[in-house]
Design a protein around this motif. Structure first.
Motif, PDB file in Angstrom:
ATOM      1  N   LEU A  41       0.836  -1.204   0.000  1.00  0.00           N
ATOM      2  CA  LEU A  41       0.000   0.000   0.000  1.00  0.00           C
ATOM      3  C   LEU A  41       0.870   1.252   0.000  1.00  0.00           C
ATOM      4  CD1 LEU A  41      -2.692  -1.084   2.614  1.00  0.00           C
ATOM      5  CD2 LEU A  41      -2.859  -1.161   0.118  1.00  0.00           C
ATOM      6  N   VAL A  42       0.439   2.258  -0.757  1.00  0.00           N
ATOM      7  CA  VAL A  42       1.176   3.516  -0.868  1.00  0.00           C
ATOM      8  C   VAL A  42       0.226   4.656  -0.495  1.00  0.00           C
ATOM      9  CG1 VAL A  42       2.390   5.061  -2.452  1.00  0.00           C
ATOM     10  CG2 VAL A  42       2.660   2.579  -2.681  1.00  0.00           C
ATOM     11  N   VAL A  43       0.681   5.526   0.407  1.00  0.00           N
ATOM     12  CA  VAL A  43      -0.125   6.672   0.812  1.00  0.00           C
ATOM     13  C   VAL A  43      -0.547   7.458  -0.424  1.00  0.00           C
ATOM     14  CG1 VAL A  43      -0.118   8.855   2.095  1.00  0.00           C
ATOM     15  CG2 VAL A  43       0.915   6.820   3.097  1.00  0.00           C
ATOM     16  N   GLY A  44      -1.848   7.776  -0.489  1.00  0.00           N
ATOM     17  CA  GLY A  44      -2.389   8.493  -1.635  1.00  0.00           C
ATOM     18  C   GLY A  44      -3.138   7.598  -2.612  1.00  0.00           C
ATOM     19  N   ASP A  45      -2.889   6.285  -2.523  1.00  0.00           N
ATOM     20  CA  ASP A  45      -3.565   5.342  -3.416  1.00  0.00           C
ATOM     21  C   ASP A  45      -5.007   5.106  -2.997  1.00  0.00           C
ATOM     22  OD1 ASP A  45      -1.332   4.949  -4.947  1.00  0.00           O
ATOM     23  OD2 ASP A  45      -0.896   2.933  -4.219  1.00  0.00           O
ATOM     24  N   LYS A  46      -5.821   4.699  -3.961  1.00  0.00           N
ATOM     25  CA  LYS A  46      -7.142   4.126  -3.712  1.00  0.00           C
ATOM     26  C   LYS A  46      -6.994   2.662  -4.076  1.00  0.00           C
ATOM     27  CE  LYS A  46      -9.776   8.262  -4.771  1.00  0.00           C
ATOM     28  NZ  LYS A  46     -10.631   8.478  -3.636  1.00  0.00           N
ATOM     29  N   THR A  47      -7.500   1.767  -3.209  1.00  0.00           N
ATOM     30  CA  THR A  47      -7.268   0.352  -3.433  1.00  0.00           C
ATOM     31  C   THR A  47      -8.441  -0.492  -2.961  1.00  0.00           C
ATOM     32  OG1 THR A  47      -5.639  -1.412  -3.151  1.00  0.00           O
ATOM     33  CG2 THR A  47      -6.127  -0.078  -1.218  1.00  0.00           C
ATOM     34  N   THR A  48      -8.482  -1.724  -3.427  1.00  0.00           N
ATOM     35  CA  THR A  48      -9.400  -2.743  -2.934  1.00  0.00           C
ATOM     36  C   THR A  48      -8.544  -3.922  -2.500  1.00  0.00           C
ATOM     37  OG1 THR A  48     -11.131  -2.025  -4.450  1.00  0.00           O
ATOM     38  CG2 THR A  48     -11.346  -4.235  -3.525  1.00  0.00           C
ATOM     39  N   ILE A  49      -8.781  -4.395  -1.263  1.00  0.00           N
ATOM     40  CA  ILE A  49      -7.951  -5.456  -0.702  1.00  0.00           C
ATOM     41  C   ILE A  49      -8.790  -6.299   0.248  1.00  0.00           C
ATOM     42  CG2 ILE A  49      -7.109  -3.887   1.089  1.00  0.00           C
ATOM     43  CD1 ILE A  49      -4.420  -5.374   1.001  1.00  0.00           C
ATOM     44  N   ASP A  50      -8.572  -7.617   0.233  1.00  0.00           N
ATOM     45  CA  ASP A  50      -9.237  -8.530   1.166  1.00  0.00           C
ATOM     46  C   ASP A  50      -8.350  -8.699   2.394  1.00  0.00           C
ATOM     47  OD1 ASP A  50     -11.379  -9.001  -0.576  1.00  0.00           O
ATOM     48  OD2 ASP A  50     -10.298 -10.607  -1.593  1.00  0.00           O
ATOM     49  N   LEU A  51      -8.937  -8.475   3.597  1.00  0.00           N
ATOM     50  CA  LEU A  51      -8.169  -8.548   4.829  1.00  0.00           C
ATOM     51  C   LEU A  51      -8.961  -9.252   5.923  1.00  0.00           C
ATOM     52  CD1 LEU A  51      -6.785  -4.903   4.800  1.00  0.00           C
ATOM     53  CD2 LEU A  51      -5.504  -6.984   4.303  1.00  0.00           C
ATOM     54  N   LEU A  52      -8.245  -9.867   6.860  1.00  0.00           N
ATOM     55  CA  LEU A  52      -8.824 -10.564   7.997  1.00  0.00           C
ATOM     56  C   LEU A  52      -9.083  -9.570   9.128  1.00  0.00           C
ATOM     57  CD1 LEU A  52      -9.473 -13.298   9.434  1.00  0.00           C
ATOM     58  CD2 LEU A  52      -7.092 -13.236  10.242  1.00  0.00           C
ATOM     59  N   VAL A  53     -10.270  -9.626   9.728  1.00  0.00           N
ATOM     60  CA  VAL A  53     -10.619  -8.741  10.842  1.00  0.00           C
ATOM     61  C   VAL A  53     -10.029  -9.312  12.129  1.00  0.00           C
ATOM     62  CG1 VAL A  53     -12.505  -7.717  12.160  1.00  0.00           C
ATOM     63  CG2 VAL A  53     -12.763  -8.065   9.690  1.00  0.00           C
ATOM     64  N   LEU A  54      -9.102  -8.561  12.753  1.00  0.00           N
ATOM     65  CA  LEU A  54      -8.513  -8.954  14.037  1.00  0.00           C
ATOM     66  C   LEU A  54      -9.289  -8.346  15.203  1.00  0.00           C
ATOM     67  CD1 LEU A  54      -4.728  -8.524  13.211  1.00  0.00           C
ATOM     68  CD2 LEU A  54      -6.091 -10.625  13.162  1.00  0.00           C
ATOM     69  N   SER A  55      -9.809  -7.133  15.007  1.00  0.00           N
ATOM     70  CA  SER A  55     -10.661  -6.488  16.013  1.00  0.00           C
ATOM     71  C   SER A  55     -11.592  -5.532  15.294  1.00  0.00           C
ATOM     72  CB  SER A  55      -9.830  -5.747  17.065  1.00  0.00           C
ATOM     73  OG  SER A  55      -9.175  -4.641  16.497  1.00  0.00           O
ATOM     74  N   GLY A  82     -12.321 -12.518  12.845  1.00  0.00           N
ATOM     75  CA  GLY A  82     -12.068 -13.791  12.188  1.00  0.00           C
ATOM     76  C   GLY A  82     -12.654 -13.900  10.793  1.00  0.00           C
ATOM     77  N   THR A  83     -13.425 -12.894  10.370  1.00  0.00           N
ATOM     78  CA  THR A  83     -13.975 -12.921   9.017  1.00  0.00           C
ATOM     79  C   THR A  83     -13.053 -12.145   8.074  1.00  0.00           C
ATOM     80  OG1 THR A  83     -15.361 -10.966   9.389  1.00  0.00           O
ATOM     81  CG2 THR A  83     -16.356 -13.115   9.814  1.00  0.00           C
ATOM     82  N   VAL A  84     -13.183 -12.430   6.797  1.00  0.00           N
ATOM     83  CA  VAL A  84     -12.428 -11.717   5.773  1.00  0.00           C
ATOM     84  C   VAL A  84     -13.368 -10.689   5.144  1.00  0.00           C
ATOM     85  CG1 VAL A  84     -11.202 -11.902   3.579  1.00  0.00           C
ATOM     86  CG2 VAL A  84     -10.886 -13.650   5.346  1.00  0.00           C
ATOM     87  N   VAL A  85     -12.891  -9.451   5.062  1.00  0.00           N
ATOM     88  CA  VAL A  85     -13.689  -8.378   4.478  1.00  0.00           C
ATOM     89  C   VAL A  85     -12.954  -7.803   3.272  1.00  0.00           C
ATOM     90  CG1 VAL A  85     -14.892  -7.759   6.597  1.00  0.00           C
ATOM     91  CG2 VAL A  85     -12.704  -6.694   6.094  1.00  0.00           C
ATOM     92  N   THR A  86     -13.722  -7.339   2.304  1.00  0.00           N
ATOM     93  CA  THR A  86     -13.150  -6.644   1.157  1.00  0.00           C
ATOM     94  C   THR A  86     -13.221  -5.159   1.454  1.00  0.00           C
ATOM     95  OG1 THR A  86     -13.828  -8.379  -0.361  1.00  0.00           O
ATOM     96  CG2 THR A  86     -13.348  -6.219  -1.320  1.00  0.00           C
ATOM     97  N   ILE A  87     -12.078  -4.508   1.463  1.00  0.00           N
ATOM     98  CA  ILE A  87     -11.962  -3.100   1.819  1.00  0.00           C
ATOM     99  C   ILE A  87     -11.696  -2.275   0.563  1.00  0.00           C
ATOM    100  CG2 ILE A  87     -10.612  -1.421   3.150  1.00  0.00           C
ATOM    101  CD1 ILE A  87     -12.148  -3.344   4.929  1.00  0.00           C
ATOM    102  N   ASN A  88     -12.516  -1.255   0.347  1.00  0.00           N
ATOM    103  CA  ASN A  88     -12.258  -0.237  -0.676  1.00  0.00           C
ATOM    104  C   ASN A  88     -11.768   0.981   0.095  1.00  0.00           C
ATOM    105  OD1 ASN A  88     -13.304  -1.707  -2.954  1.00  0.00           O
ATOM    106  ND2 ASN A  88     -15.301  -1.409  -2.051  1.00  0.00           N
ATOM    107  N   ALA A  89     -10.530   1.368  -0.097  1.00  0.00           N
ATOM    108  CA  ALA A  89      -9.946   2.362   0.790  1.00  0.00           C
ATOM    109  C   ALA A  89      -9.112   3.423   0.073  1.00  0.00           C
ATOM    110  CB  ALA A  89      -9.055   1.665   1.820  1.00  0.00           C
ATOM    111  N   ASP A  90      -9.062   4.582   0.724  1.00  0.00           N
ATOM    112  CA  ASP A  90      -8.081   5.613   0.409  1.00  0.00           C
ATOM    113  C   ASP A  90      -6.959   5.392   1.411  1.00  0.00           C
ATOM    114  OD1 ASP A  90      -9.751   6.820  -1.506  1.00  0.00           O
ATOM    115  OD2 ASP A  90     -10.752   7.977   0.041  1.00  0.00           O
ATOM    116  N   VAL A  91      -5.748   5.209   0.946  1.00  0.00           N
ATOM    117  CA  VAL A  91      -4.619   4.958   1.838  1.00  0.00           C
ATOM    118  C   VAL A  91      -4.087   6.293   2.344  1.00  0.00           C
ATOM    119  CG1 VAL A  91      -2.349   3.882   2.078  1.00  0.00           C
ATOM    120  CG2 VAL A  91      -4.055   2.872   0.526  1.00  0.00           C
ATOM    121  N   THR A  92      -4.157   6.479   3.686  1.00  0.00           N
ATOM    122  CA  THR A  92      -3.687   7.706   4.321  1.00  0.00           C
ATOM    123  C   THR A  92      -2.822   7.347   5.521  1.00  0.00           C
ATOM    124  OG1 THR A  92      -5.621   7.852   5.775  1.00  0.00           O
ATOM    125  CG2 THR A  92      -5.769   8.973   3.641  1.00  0.00           C
TER     126      THR A  92
END
Length: 72
Positions: free
Chosen positions: A6-20, A60-70
């Motif tokens: 991930l690079v600050v300033g990017d917009k991205t979609t990524i699948d990640l595991l929820v820890l909390s 414990g679930t996997v979520v798809t995140i659409n994010a602005d990296v800041t």
């Protein structure tokens, strides 16, 4: 894609595991979603401002995140 890519300033979609996951109130008393996420190696904090849903992603679930990296 991995968290390390991930690079600050990017917009991205990524699948990640929820820890909390928790719903909190901002200083102006508006709810937001606060999560710690992982790609299996690295961790990253995530916030979704203006969260108006009573439920939250389960740990414990996997979520798809659409994010602005800041950073702050």
């Amino acid at each position: 894609m991995r968290i390390k890519d991930l690079v600050v300033g990017d917009k991205t979609t990524i699948d990640l595991l929820v820890l909390s996951s928790s719903i909190r109130l901002s200083t102006n008393k508006k709810p937001y979603l606060d999560m710690m996420l992982s790609d299996g190696i690295d961790k990253i904090s995530a916030k979704k401002w203006g969260w108006n849903t009573p439920s939250k992603p389960e740990v414990g679930t996997v979520v798809t995140i659409n994010a602005d990296v800041t950073e702050w």
